[in-house]
Scaffold this active site. Structure first.
Site, short mmCIF file in Angstrom:
data_model
loop_
_atom_site.label_atom_id
_atom_site.label_comp_id
_atom_site.label_asym_id
_atom_site.label_seq_id
_atom_site.Cartn_x
_atom_site.Cartn_y
_atom_site.Cartn_z
N ASP A 134 -3.38 -6.95 5.00
CA ASP A 134 -4.27 -7.92 5.65
C ASP A 134 -4.14 -9.31 5.04
OD1 ASP A 134 -5.64 -6.34 7.62
OD2 ASP A 134 -6.54 -5.25 5.94
N LYS A 161 -13.64 -0.44 15.72
CA LYS A 161 -12.30 -1.03 15.86
C LYS A 161 -11.78 -0.84 17.29
CE LYS A 161 -10.80 -0.84 11.07
NZ LYS A 161 -10.17 -0.09 10.00
N LYS A 196 -11.02 -4.29 19.18
CA LYS A 196 -9.60 -4.64 19.37
C LYS A 196 -9.08 -4.25 20.75
CE LYS A 196 -8.70 -4.40 14.39
NZ LYS A 196 -7.69 -4.22 13.35
N PHE A 217 -4.63 2.89 14.68
CA PHE A 217 -5.07 3.84 13.67
C PHE A 217 -6.20 3.17 12.88
CE2 PHE A 217 -2.37 7.62 12.82
CZ PHE A 217 -1.57 7.52 13.94
N LYS A 239 10.79 -15.67 -10.70
CA LYS A 239 9.88 -14.67 -11.26
C LYS A 239 8.81 -15.34 -12.13
CE LYS A 239 10.06 -10.44 -13.90
NZ LYS A 239 10.83 -9.69 -14.88
N ASN A 242 0.87 -1.19 0.00
CA ASN A 242 0.00 0.00 0.00
C ASN A 242 0.90 1.24 0.00
OD1 ASN A 242 0.54 0.93 2.83
ND2 ASN A 242 -0.11 -1.18 3.21
#
Ligand code: PMT
Length: 406
Positions: free
Chosen positions: A279, A339, A343, A325, A289, A210
């Site tokens: 995730d 969350k 959590k 976060f 490859k 990301n």
């Protein structure tokens, strides 16, 4: 509200050395951070940079001589005593010798004599001059008297010589100033921060990841270190240099991040998870490859462990403050609150990643800091460094509760 430099009165003494040109950039950075910057140029410094450049960057006329019309008979006392921090950069052999030996014969040396603020000296000169035993003796004497000295960098100097004597980069000096001006309210606290992305390789060259740059996590690590905490920064791949005084643990994948976090978690007082963790990972990693003609290519993914959730479980047995976060693109507060509860967090920092100037890659952010059973603070758009301090302010409040015990 702002970073540690904001609204502080900083007096910058500039001496006659070639590195004076670098100080112009530092003046720009300090002013941008919200500091009120007064500059004293020695007469020799005006051969290297002009009063006009200084005024354009600080919006204040620099002081040059005790006897020019800008000065009153008390300017050296007023400037010296109203400053929160006194910086001399570049600090030449001459000014170091004068301060170390109590000589006050111009505006800069007189003002530094009158100040009660912390003084940060940034020596910069030819390497033979710097290593001269007289200069070294003066520096030792000044350090022993409580002056802060930033060691010069080593490398090619303007005169062509190579060795110690380079003025540190403006950003590094700014960081040192921020550190000196930060309250040391996290002294004795161990703070674990995660930052950056994780990468999940499918073959030796391709991975799922990301756009996290690590800037938010590194800003948190830096701010915590400035406030006196012992900081461990567990970071995925980034292009950033670790903040000074921080222990950096480099990882690549989510599984590696989990192992590194869990190895440190039990010894931490604060854990802040700013990393953008993948995730999922490819179920199978190809040794070589993958060829383009492997078509159609179907990649099966398997779920990665949720590190934050595991930490939430661990928190039931171990006393630490847990900050997560939430990078959200819709229903920001509702999703973040879910969350927070699910959590078992103390704080969640909700990040609207669709907002301009916020989230991935940029130097600024805008977040909602949600503290369990307390209110929500909207940070407004600020630098990531300022956001980091706001988060730590909230965490600091909770630390008091934690150490009171049940
Ligand atoms: O790095 P920058 O470019 O400065 O960008 C900053 C940021 C946008 C990455 C940062 O501000 C941010 O929002 N970080 C969290 C990103 C994220 O992964 O959000 P999430 O909602 O998917 O995850 C929620 C929380 O669980 C996060 O604290 C995350 O670290 C944690 N998590 C997620 C998945 C997982 N498998 N394990 C986790 O621990």
């Amino acid at each position: 509200m702002g970073g540690p430099v904001s609204q502080k009165h900083i007096v910058v003494g500039v001496c006659g050395g070639i590195a004076a040109y670098k100080v112009l950039e530092l003046l720009r950075l300090l002013t941008k951070e919200g500091a009120v910057v007064d500059v004293i140029l020695t007469k020799n410094a005006t051969n290297f940079i002009t009063a006009l450049s200084v005024e354009a960057l600080t919006h204040r006329r620099p002081y040059i001589s005790m006897f020019d019309p800008l000065c009153s008979p008390y300017t050296h006392i007023e400037l010296g005593q109203s400053s929160d921090l006194f910086l001399i950069a570049p600090a030449t052999a001459n000014i170091l010798g004068k301060i170390a030996n109590g000589i006050a014969d111009d505006l800069l040396s007189t003002t530094v004599m009158a100040t009660t603020a912390p003084v940060l000296l940034c020596p910069s000169m030819n390497e033979k001059m710097f290593l001269n035993p007289i200069v070294q003796h003066n520096l030792s004497k000044l350090k022993a008297m409580g002056y802060y000295v930033m060691e010069p960098g080593s490398g090619e100097l303007a005169c062509g010589a190579t060795g110690p004597g380079r003025l540190p980069e403006p950003q590094e000096i700014l960081e040192e100033i921020s550190s000196l001006l930060s309250p040391k309210d996290l002294k004795g606290v161990r703070c674990l921060v995660t930052a950056g992305p994780t990468r999940e390789f499918a073959d030796p060259v391709r991975f799922i990841s990301n756009p996290s740059s690590g800037k938010m996590g590194y800003a948190l690590a830096r701010a915590a270190a400035h406030r006196g905490a012992e900081v461990i920064l567990i970071s995925g791949p980034t292009h950033l240099s670790p903040p000074k005084g921080v222990k950096l643990v480099k990882v690549i994948s989510t599984l590696q991040m989990r192992d590194a976090v869990m190895a440190e978690a039990r010894r931490s007082d604060i854990i802040i998870k700013a990393a953008a963790v993948s995730d999922f990972r490819p179920k199978m990693k190809f040794e070589h490859k993958i060829k383009k003609d492997t078509s159609p290519l179907i990649m099966e993914l398997e779920e990665n462990p949720d590190i934050l959730r595991e930490l939430g479980e661990l928190k039931r047995e171990h006393n630490f403050i847990l900050v997560g976060f939430a990078a959200e693109s819709q229903d920001l507060v509702a999703n973040a609150q879910k969350k927070l509860l699910k959590k078992n967090l103390d704080v969640i920092v909700a990040n609207d990643i669709k907002m301009e100037g916020a989230g991935f890659g940029v130097d600024t952010n805008q977040v909602k800091i949600i503290v369990k059973d307390q209110g929500i603070l909207d940070s407004g758009l600020r630098s990531k460094d300022e956001i980091a301090h706001l988060i730590l302010d909230k965490v600091k409040g909770l630390l008091g509760e934690l150490h009171k015990g049940p």
